[in-house]
Design an enzyme around this catalytic site. Structure first.
Site, PDB file in Angstrom:
ATOM      1  N   ARG A 143       0.826  -1.218   0.000  1.00 58.19           N
ATOM      2  CA  ARG A 143       0.000   0.000   0.000  1.00 58.19           C
ATOM      3  C   ARG A 143       0.858   1.265   0.000  1.00 58.19           C
ATOM      4  O   ARG A 143       0.625   2.178  -0.787  1.00 58.19           O
ATOM      5  CB  ARG A 143      -0.939   0.009   1.215  1.00 58.19           C
ATOM      6  CG  ARG A 143      -1.895  -1.174   1.199  1.00 58.19           C
ATOM      7  CD  ARG A 143      -2.939  -1.090   2.289  1.00 58.19           C
ATOM      8  NE  ARG A 143      -3.494  -2.416   2.530  1.00 58.19           N
ATOM      9  CZ  ARG A 143      -4.765  -2.664   2.842  1.00 58.19           C
ATOM     10  NH1 ARG A 143      -5.622  -1.694   2.981  1.00 58.19           N
ATOM     11  NH2 ARG A 143      -5.182  -3.894   3.051  1.00 58.19           N
ATOM     12  N   ASP A 150      -2.906 -16.018  -2.082  1.00 57.37           N
ATOM     13  CA  ASP A 150      -3.350 -15.424  -3.353  1.00 57.37           C
ATOM     14  C   ASP A 150      -2.260 -14.719  -4.151  1.00 57.37           C
ATOM     15  O   ASP A 150      -1.938 -15.096  -5.279  1.00 57.37           O
ATOM     16  CB  ASP A 150      -4.542 -14.477  -3.108  1.00 57.37           C
ATOM     17  CG  ASP A 150      -4.327 -13.489  -1.948  1.00 57.37           C
ATOM     18  OD1 ASP A 150      -3.278 -13.543  -1.301  1.00 57.37           O
ATOM     19  OD2 ASP A 150      -5.230 -12.663  -1.703  1.00 57.37           O
TER      20      ASP A 150
HETATM   21  C1  DMJ Z   1      -5.658  -5.877  -1.244  1.00 56.81           C
HETATM   22  O1  DMJ Z   1      -5.060  -5.272  -0.169  1.00 56.81           O
HETATM   23  C2  DMJ Z   1      -4.658  -6.589  -2.071  1.00 56.81           C
HETATM   24  O2  DMJ Z   1      -5.220  -6.840  -3.300  1.00 56.81           O
HETATM   25  C3  DMJ Z   1      -4.177  -7.862  -1.452  1.00 56.81           C
HETATM   26  O3  DMJ Z   1      -3.366  -8.620  -2.305  1.00 56.81           O
HETATM   27  C4  DMJ Z   1      -5.312  -8.734  -0.999  1.00 56.81           C
HETATM   28  N1  DMJ Z   1      -6.552  -8.133  -1.200  1.00 56.81           N
HETATM   29  C5  DMJ Z   1      -6.761  -6.784  -0.777  1.00 56.81           C
HETATM   30  C6  DMJ Z   1      -8.087  -6.282  -1.281  1.00 56.81           C
HETATM   31  O4  DMJ Z   1      -9.083  -7.198  -1.216  1.00 56.81           O
END
Ligand code: DMJ
Length: 592
Positions: A182, A311
């Site tokens: 972020r 993920d």
């Molecule tokens: C985000 O902070 C990023 O995409 C992260 O990889 C996992 N998902 C959240 C949003 O859902």
């Protein structure tokens, strides 16, 4: 031929004068009444077919489809795409509606909580992630969206805050991964999109230098948390021995780009060493379990899935390959192997209408010490990034020519590429189907119907998917699974699907989702809120607007309705928080 006819034919042949036919050599044991035997066999055969159907209701359709080459038919249908000219011009009306939504979110945050890490739109308050103060998560996460949308006034105030108020001197622990994707990611894309404003690069270097000590572990895997003032890694008190796969393997795009900009290879090396460790300890089936031991650097027995804690491990395998102009085959091979393993173990279909989804493999230790793996048909909303990621992978790592057509032609893709394309298209459709709720928004977690779930074919039960525990009494709180927290994953996939197919359908779906957000999540006094039950109207809101609403959800929506020259996919990779970073060639003079 029935038994009677067979006997008659043999008799005729015996009576004839001609040379004996081969049929005369039919041994006597074949001279039987076939009809009688068929009757005798019918019952057990029907019974076995019935049991097979009960265990897997798609067994016959699957067999027929595979016999007639259904896969190829479906593939050409998918790959041929719509019979319309690909039109990538902006839909200005819809795009501008997204810009107004962003302003509705940002201006409320700025009014109530400027500089705070998080925003609570119902109480009109901000909070920080630590008692020692915040580091501007929301501001930094939002800057590049303002730059893309051309919101000059909002941008200049946000920049001013970074220049004059942002402090990293916080004696408290922040999550390494979240801070990197972020804040570091936000600073780096702000640097690039602002035309190399050095303010952002200076901040990015300062932040990265405070984060880098997290890699000082026996294995080299980074610790979950970091104390920014002390410049020290810290464990996750909830999982003191572990780090998660997604978290250790989703720092690299940012660190590599920072090395390119700063000329300092340390960031690149630290990030890349994690990938080497993962490659060396990779389990034979090629999947990553969600936890590793940060001391030994080994995977620990834990679930395997595409959802939380895993993920973006898969996402960044592909994006690391793309980031350096598809030159590092190390990442392409890791990605390709991972996609083979995912298809082999985790991609499944629901029982009724064959909804393609991902399952989880959960380890179970038995009393005798043996371990077995239970397949759970659970899919996090987070997994909805994967459909788009598969399309991106199919048209790059899985392409035989570059660039491929839009949409790609079958002959342009490898066999793995065709497989990934098809799964990606189907997964996106599944994610859209999970928006079929009272609000038109998808829940945080869904479960799919599988033959062994014990629900049977009772019409009382949902045919394909459901929200676990959602049947509650009016005064009860809905389960966590029911919520929609402004997540971006489906619109992220829709963005990639639109850019790679040109099919207007994906814009239409994105617009549906946007309208549902407007209707059910918008807070009239400003901002957007999580809703706690996607199946309840009017919606009940929770006092939280996640930072990814402005960095990801609204950015992907904006990009879907913009023309395709905005962040072209052959020039940019978006980090997992949707911060665009330019694709580059590794410079000769960067000593790695
Ligand atoms: C985000 O902070 C990023 O995409 C992260 O990889 C996992 N998902 C959240 C949003 O859902």
């Amino acid at each position: 031929m029935s038994g009677t006819k067979l006997r008659q034919r043999k008799k005729n042949l015996k009576d004839s004068k001609g040379p004996q036919s081969k049929d005369e050599d039919i041994p006597p044991e074949f001279d039987f009444d076939l009809g009688k035997y068929l009757k005798f066999l019918a019952l057990p055969v029907l019974l076995s077919l019935g049991v097979a159907y009960y265990l897997n209701p798609t067994i016959f359709t699957d067999a027929i489809q595979s016999y007639i080459g259904f896969s190829d038919v479906e593939m050409s249908k998918v790959l041929t795409g719509p019979d319309v000219l690909v039109d990538f011009s902006a839909d200005v009306t819809k795009r501008d509606a997204i810009v107004r939504a962003f302003q509705h979110a940002w201006l409320a945050y700025e009014r109530d909580a400027m500089g705070d890490d998080e925003y609570h739109p119902l109480s009109h308050e901000g909070t920080n992630l630590t008692a020692a103060g915040g580091i501007g998560y929301t501001v930094v996460d939002s800057i590049d969206t303002m730059l893309l949308m051309g919101l000059d006034q909002e941008y200049s105030r946000a920049r001013e805050w970074v220049a004059t108020k942002m402090s990293l001197e916080r004696n408290a622990t922040f999550n390494t991964f979240e801070t990197t994707i972020r804040v570091l990611g936000g600073l780096l894309s702000a640097y690039h999109l602002s035309g190399n404003d050095s303010l952002y690069l200076e901040k990015a270097i300062d932040l990265a230098d405070r984060i880098i000590p997290v890699f000082n572990t026996p294995s080299g895997l980074p610790l979950t948390n970091v104390n920014l003032a002390l410049r020290e890694g810290a464990i996750d008190p909830g999982w003191p021995e572990f780090v998660s796969s997604a978290e250790v393997a989703t720092l690299q795009l940012e660190l590599r780009y920072l090395s390119l900009l700063s000329g300092n290879s340390i960031y690149w090396e630290k990030g890349e060493s994690v990938m080497q460790i993962l490659k060396n300890v990779m389990m034979p089936h090629g999947l990553a379990s969600i936890f590793l031991n940060w001391q030994t650097g080994q995977f620990v027995l834990s679930a395997m899935r595409l959802g939380s804690r895993a993920d973006s491990y898969y996402e960044y395998l592909l994006k690391q390959y793309l980031q350096t102009n598809s030159t590092e085959v190390f990442y392409r091979d890791m990605y390709t192997n991972a996609m083979d393993a995912v298809h082999k173990h985790l991609i499944k279909k629901s029982v009724n209408s064959n909804m393609v989804h991902t399952s989880e493999l959960v380890p179970e230790r038995h009393r005798n010490g043996e371990i077995s793996w239970r397949l759970t048909p659970k899919q996090d909303h987070l997994v909805c990034f994967f459909g788009g990621s598969l399309l991106l992978g199919a048209t790059t790592a899985g392409a035989l020519v570059r660039p491929v057509s839009i949409p790609p032609k079958p002959e342009e893709l490898s066999e793995a590429g065709k497989r990934d394309w098809k799964t990606g298209i189907n997964l996106i459709k599944t994610c859209m189907d999970t928006h079929n709720t009272a609000t038109g928004l998808a829940p945080e977690i869904v479960h799919f119907r599988i033959a062994s779930d014990g629900m049977g074919v009772d019409p009382m039960f949902p045919a394909d998917w459901y929200i676990k525990g959602a049947h509650i009494k009016p005064d009860e709180l809905p389960p966590y699974d029911s919520r929609y927290m402004l997540r971006p994953e489906t619109v992220e996939s829709l963005f990639l699907a639109f850019r790679l197919t040109g099919n207007e359908k994906y814009r239409n779906w994105a617009w549906q989702i946007f309208q549902a957000i407007e209707l059910h999540c918008r807070v009239e006094s400003g901002g957007y809120a999580t809703i706690i039950n996607v199946d309840e109207v009017p919606s009940r809101k929770e006092d939280k607007m996640e930072t990814f609403m402005m960095s990801e959800t609204l950015k992907y929506l904006y990009l879907i309705f913009s023309d395709a020259s905005v962040l072209p996919l052959d020039k940019y990779v978006l980090n997992t928080e949707a911060h665009p970073l330019p694709i580059f060639n590794i410079p000769q003079d960067l000593v790695l």
